[in-house]
Design a protein around this motif. Structure first.
Motif, short mmCIF file in Angstrom:
data_model
loop_
_atom_site.label_atom_id
_atom_site.label_comp_id
_atom_site.label_asym_id
_atom_site.label_seq_id
_atom_site.Cartn_x
_atom_site.Cartn_y
_atom_site.Cartn_z
N VAL A 33 6.04 0.29 9.66
CA VAL A 33 5.41 -0.04 8.39
C VAL A 33 5.49 1.17 7.47
O VAL A 33 5.07 2.27 7.85
N ASP A 34 6.04 1.00 6.28
CA ASP A 34 6.17 2.08 5.31
C ASP A 34 5.28 1.81 4.10
O ASP A 34 5.19 0.68 3.63
N PHE A 35 4.67 2.87 3.61
CA PHE A 35 3.91 2.85 2.37
C PHE A 35 4.44 3.99 1.51
O PHE A 35 4.87 5.01 2.05
N THR A 36 4.41 3.84 0.20
CA THR A 36 4.85 4.91 -0.69
C THR A 36 3.67 5.35 -1.53
O THR A 36 3.01 4.53 -2.18
N LEU A 37 3.41 6.66 -1.51
CA LEU A 37 2.34 7.23 -2.32
C LEU A 37 2.81 7.34 -3.76
O LEU A 37 4.00 7.21 -4.06
N GLU A 38 1.88 7.60 -4.68
CA GLU A 38 2.22 7.73 -6.10
C GLU A 38 3.28 8.79 -6.34
O GLU A 38 4.12 8.64 -7.22
N ASN A 39 3.24 9.87 -5.56
CA ASN A 39 4.20 10.97 -5.75
C ASN A 39 5.56 10.68 -5.12
O ASN A 39 6.44 11.52 -5.14
N GLY A 40 5.72 9.49 -4.53
CA GLY A 40 7.00 9.10 -3.94
C GLY A 40 7.10 9.37 -2.44
O GLY A 40 8.05 8.93 -1.80
N MET A 41 6.15 10.12 -1.89
CA MET A 41 6.20 10.42 -0.45
C MET A 41 5.91 9.16 0.35
O MET A 41 5.06 8.36 -0.01
N VAL A 43 4.58 7.26 3.77
CA VAL A 43 3.71 7.35 4.93
C VAL A 43 4.12 6.17 5.80
O VAL A 43 4.09 5.03 5.36
N SER A 44 4.56 6.47 7.02
CA SER A 44 5.09 5.43 7.90
C SER A 44 4.36 5.41 9.23
O SER A 44 3.99 6.47 9.76
N TYR A 45 4.20 4.20 9.75
CA TYR A 45 3.53 3.99 11.03
C TYR A 45 4.44 3.15 11.92
O TYR A 45 5.19 2.31 11.43
N VAL A 46 4.35 3.39 13.21
CA VAL A 46 5.05 2.57 14.19
C VAL A 46 3.99 2.11 15.18
O VAL A 46 3.19 2.91 15.66
N PHE A 47 3.98 0.80 15.46
CA PHE A 47 3.07 0.32 16.50
C PHE A 47 3.71 -0.80 17.27
O PHE A 47 4.57 -1.51 16.78
N ASP A 83 -6.53 5.82 6.81
CA ASP A 83 -5.56 6.91 6.80
C ASP A 83 -4.84 6.96 5.45
O ASP A 83 -4.70 8.03 4.85
N LEU A 84 -4.41 5.82 4.96
CA LEU A 84 -3.74 5.75 3.66
C LEU A 84 -4.66 6.18 2.53
O LEU A 84 -4.25 6.89 1.61
N THR A 89 -5.88 10.17 -1.54
CA THR A 89 -6.79 11.16 -2.13
C THR A 89 -6.16 12.54 -2.05
O THR A 89 -6.15 13.28 -3.04
N ALA A 90 -5.62 12.89 -0.91
CA ALA A 90 -5.06 14.22 -0.68
C ALA A 90 -3.83 14.49 -1.54
O ALA A 90 -3.59 15.65 -1.93
N GLU A 91 -3.07 13.46 -1.87
CA GLU A 91 -1.84 13.69 -2.64
C GLU A 91 -2.12 14.26 -4.02
O GLU A 91 -1.23 14.83 -4.65
N HIS A 92 -3.34 14.15 -4.50
CA HIS A 92 -3.70 14.68 -5.82
C HIS A 92 -4.14 16.14 -5.74
O HIS A 92 -4.41 16.76 -6.76
#
Length: 163
Positions: A33-41, A43-47, A83-84, A89-92
């Motif tokens: 599962v992939d998510f994209t943060l506002e800055n383009g980074m 965040v991926s999970y595997v389960f 987590d997301l 929050t942290a990306e800012h």
């Protein structure tokens, strides 16, 4: 019979020949599962979900970290959602890229330690020195947690307000 079954059987045979004492086959489904943060980074999970409804979760990006076993889909989605939220929050933060880089180096440290111990004869004095360095680093991180202001209150702790 599909190709994956044949390849799995070949691996099982080779591992048995190597002396594996037990090989457990689980029918499971793997999700990435992939998510994209506002800055383009990303965040991926595997389960994995096994036929016995057991779940194993790992965060793969921006740095790898095993999250562990979960009992059900609610726990998986709750963890990922939280987590997301924390990553968003942290990306800012002005230090977000540096934090991710330090975290990646932590994962790299683990790999280098394993490589050292599996491929080289490390003497006791060197091992003691490494143990001391790592212990000091862990203590430093604990001290920072007590000194720095949290970005947000910890969800487990009850907040009290002053009047």
């Amino acid at each position: 019979m599909n190709k994956n079954s044949v390849i799995g059987d070949i691996v099982d045979l080779k591992l048995s020949q190597m002396g594996a004492t037990q090989i457990t086959k689980l029918r499971s489904h793997m999700y990435i599962v992939d998510f994209t943060l506002e800055n383009g980074m990303k965040v991926s999970y595997v389960f994995n979900i096994t036929k016995h409804d057991k779940y194993f979760l790992q965060r793969m990006r921006p740095y790898a970290m095993v999250q562990g076993k979960y009992a059900d889909t609610k726990e998986i989605t709750k963890f990922i959602k939280e987590d997301l939220r924390r990553f968003r929050t942290a990306e800012h933060s002005s230090n977000f890229e540096e934090f991710v880089d330090v975290s990646r180096k932590g994962v790299e440290l683990s790999h280098k330690l394993e490589d050292l111990f599996l491929h080289y004869n490390v003497d006791k004095a060197t091992l003691d020195e490494m143990q001391g360095t790592l212990t000091r680093m862990m203590l430093h991180l604990e001290q920072l947690q007590h000194q720095l202001s949290p970005v947000e209150p910890e969800p487990c702790k009850k907040q009290t307000t002053q009047s």
